[in-house]
Every structure is written in C-alpha cells, then in structure tokens.
Design a protein around this motif. Structure first.
Motif, PDB file in Angstrom:
ATOM      1  N   GLN A 168      16.413  32.554  53.886  1.00 28.82           N
ATOM      2  CA  GLN A 168      17.283  33.640  54.598  1.00 28.82           C
ATOM      3  C   GLN A 168      16.415  35.065  54.353  1.00 28.82           C
ATOM      4  OE1 GLN A 168      21.115  33.199  53.076  1.00 28.82           O
ATOM      5  NE2 GLN A 168      21.979  31.913  54.557  1.00 28.82           N
ATOM      6  N   ALA A 169      15.910  35.172  53.047  1.00 26.50           N
ATOM      7  CA  ALA A 169      15.227  36.376  52.710  1.00 26.50           C
ATOM      8  C   ALA A 169      14.037  36.391  53.474  1.00 26.50           C
ATOM      9  CB  ALA A 169      15.182  36.480  51.300  1.00 26.50           C
ATOM     10  N   ALA A 170      13.194  35.232  53.605  1.00 21.60           N
ATOM     11  CA  ALA A 170      12.240  35.225  54.379  1.00 21.60           C
ATOM     12  C   ALA A 170      12.243  35.419  55.960  1.00 21.60           C
ATOM     13  CB  ALA A 170      11.292  33.989  54.223  1.00 21.60           C
ATOM     14  N   ASP A 171      13.196  35.123  56.325  1.00 23.52           N
ATOM     15  CA  ASP A 171      13.768  35.106  57.908  1.00 23.52           C
ATOM     16  C   ASP A 171      13.817  36.521  57.798  1.00 23.52           C
ATOM     17  OD1 ASP A 171      13.368  32.378  57.924  1.00 23.52           O
ATOM     18  OD2 ASP A 171      15.387  32.065  58.018  1.00 23.52           O
ATOM     19  N   GLN A 172      14.770  37.415  57.134  1.00 17.93           N
ATOM     20  CA  GLN A 172      15.089  38.729  57.296  1.00 17.93           C
ATOM     21  C   GLN A 172      13.838  39.548  57.276  1.00 17.93           C
ATOM     22  OE1 GLN A 172      18.119  40.420  57.762  1.00 17.93           O
ATOM     23  NE2 GLN A 172      16.487  41.983  58.574  1.00 17.93           N
ATOM     24  N   ALA A 173      12.871  39.109  56.273  1.00 20.22           N
ATOM     25  CA  ALA A 173      11.738  40.188  56.165  1.00 20.22           C
ATOM     26  C   ALA A 173      10.789  39.875  57.437  1.00 20.22           C
ATOM     27  CB  ALA A 173      10.927  39.409  54.984  1.00 20.22           C
ATOM     28  N   ALA A 174      10.811  38.624  58.051  1.00 25.41           N
ATOM     29  CA  ALA A 174      10.010  38.422  59.382  1.00 25.41           C
ATOM     30  C   ALA A 174      10.564  39.312  60.558  1.00 25.41           C
ATOM     31  CB  ALA A 174      10.177  36.931  59.644  1.00 25.41           C
ATOM     32  N   ARG A 175      12.065  39.140  60.583  1.00 23.06           N
ATOM     33  CA  ARG A 175      12.694  40.123  61.945  1.00 23.06           C
ATOM     34  C   ARG A 175      12.361  41.458  61.337  1.00 23.06           C
ATOM     35  NH1 ARG A 175      16.791  36.236  60.413  1.00 23.06           N
ATOM     36  NH2 ARG A 175      17.883  37.717  59.218  1.00 23.06           N
ATOM     37  N   ASP A 176      11.954  41.963  60.360  1.00 19.46           N
ATOM     38  CA  ASP A 176      11.599  43.481  60.089  1.00 19.46           C
ATOM     39  C   ASP A 176      10.300  43.608  59.996  1.00 19.46           C
ATOM     40  OD1 ASP A 176      14.469  43.901  59.628  1.00 19.46           O
ATOM     41  OD2 ASP A 176      14.249  43.817  57.458  1.00 19.46           O
ATOM     42  N   ASN A 177       9.383  42.469  60.582  1.00 20.30           N
ATOM     43  CA  ASN A 177       7.830  42.485  60.673  1.00 20.30           C
ATOM     44  C   ASN A 177       7.375  42.961  59.351  1.00 20.30           C
ATOM     45  OD1 ASN A 177       7.846  42.538  63.631  1.00 20.30           O
ATOM     46  ND2 ASN A 177       8.519  44.664  63.549  1.00 20.30           N
ATOM     47  N   ARG A 178       8.026  42.058  58.368  1.00 18.17           N
ATOM     48  CA  ARG A 178       7.167  41.944  57.107  1.00 18.17           C
ATOM     49  C   ARG A 178       6.898  40.532  56.457  1.00 18.17           C
ATOM     50  NH1 ARG A 178       7.083  46.647  57.757  1.00 18.17           N
ATOM     51  NH2 ARG A 178       7.890  48.467  56.626  1.00 18.17           N
ATOM     52  N   SER A 179       6.226  40.219  55.547  1.00 18.14           N
ATOM     53  CA  SER A 179       5.902  38.873  55.535  1.00 18.14           C
ATOM     54  C   SER A 179       5.883  39.002  53.757  1.00 18.14           C
ATOM     55  CB  SER A 179       4.536  38.495  55.514  1.00 18.14           C
ATOM     56  OG  SER A 179       4.091  37.350  55.215  1.00 18.14           O
ATOM     57  N   ILE A 180       6.739  37.958  53.570  1.00 15.07           N
ATOM     58  CA  ILE A 180       7.021  37.765  52.014  1.00 15.07           C
ATOM     59  C   ILE A 180       6.779  36.219  51.508  1.00 15.07           C
ATOM     60  CG2 ILE A 180       8.691  39.753  51.803  1.00 15.07           C
ATOM     61  CD1 ILE A 180      10.781  37.618  51.463  1.00 15.07           C
ATOM     62  N   GLN A 181       6.347  36.037  50.370  1.00 10.15           N
ATOM     63  CA  GLN A 181       6.354  34.671  49.849  1.00 10.15           C
ATOM     64  C   GLN A 181       7.568  34.302  48.962  1.00 10.15           C
ATOM     65  OE1 GLN A 181       2.755  33.893  47.557  1.00 10.15           O
ATOM     66  NE2 GLN A 181       3.239  31.807  47.253  1.00 10.15           N
ATOM     67  N   VAL A 182       8.084  33.351  49.129  1.00  4.11           N
ATOM     68  CA  VAL A 182       9.175  32.770  48.227  1.00  4.11           C
ATOM     69  C   VAL A 182       9.140  31.692  47.481  1.00  4.11           C
ATOM     70  CG1 VAL A 182      11.190  34.221  49.705  1.00  4.11           C
ATOM     71  CG2 VAL A 182      10.600  31.852  50.081  1.00  4.11           C
ATOM     72  N   VAL A 183       9.305  31.765  46.252  1.00  3.27           N
ATOM     73  CA  VAL A 183       9.187  30.734  45.358  1.00  3.27           C
ATOM     74  C   VAL A 183      10.279  30.359  44.439  1.00  3.27           C
ATOM     75  CG1 VAL A 183       7.544  29.876  43.441  1.00  3.27           C
ATOM     76  CG2 VAL A 183       6.625  31.276  45.522  1.00  3.27           C
ATOM     77  N   CYS A 184      10.729  29.125  44.150  1.00  5.74           N
ATOM     78  CA  CYS A 184      11.590  28.584  43.211  1.00  5.74           C
ATOM     79  C   CYS A 184      11.191  27.714  42.323  1.00  5.74           C
ATOM     80  CB  CYS A 184      12.948  28.013  44.326  1.00  5.74           C
ATOM     81  SG  CYS A 184      14.230  27.699  43.039  1.00  5.74           S
ATOM     82  N   GLU A 185      11.152  28.472  41.250  1.00  7.19           N
ATOM     83  CA  GLU A 185      10.747  27.507  39.901  1.00  7.19           C
ATOM     84  C   GLU A 185      11.928  27.276  38.970  1.00  7.19           C
ATOM     85  OE1 GLU A 185       7.531  26.699  39.182  1.00  7.19           O
ATOM     86  OE2 GLU A 185       6.802  27.482  41.026  1.00  7.19           O
TER      87      GLU A 185
END
Length: 71
Positions: free
Chosen positions: A24-41
C-alpha cells in the motif's frame, strides 16, 4: 508457543499483513509520482537492521517512533 496458537501461524499472518501494508505504501508513492523500495525482514531487531544497512552500504538509518516526544 503463543497463547491460543503457534508462533509459525502468527508469524505467517503478521508477515502477510506487513507485506500488504508495504505494498500500500509503494502504491501510494507511485500515485504521488515517487518510487520507493519496500522490504520486510525478520530476526533480531538490531542485528537485522545493522546487517541490512551494512549489506546495502547505507550511511543513514531513520527509525520512526510513535510521536511521543523528541527525535
């Protein structure tokens, strides 16, 4: 063992929830024309964070809090 269930079951559900939230965070960033990398460790908190940062040659780590006080 956790009360009322097994750790593995809890961990699976928690991992799925984390993956959903991160997507959801990555999707929101994309809607805001931003790119993020998400990782769960998973693992020991300190060892996992420091190990990941060293592996990826990060020079800064930012950890949010609950907004109680201070940095």
């Amino acid at each position: 063992m956790l009360a009322g269930g097994r750790f593995e079951e809890w961990h699976t559900v928690a991992k799925q929830r984390a993956d959903t939230i991160l997507q959801q965070a990555a999707d929101q960033a994309a809607r805001d024309n931003r790119s993020i990398q998400v990782v769960c460790e998973t693992g020991d908190t300190v060892e996992t964070i420091i190990g990941y940062a060293l592996e990826h040659e990060f020079d800064h780590i930012v950890i949010g809090n609950h907004g109680r006080e201070g940095v």
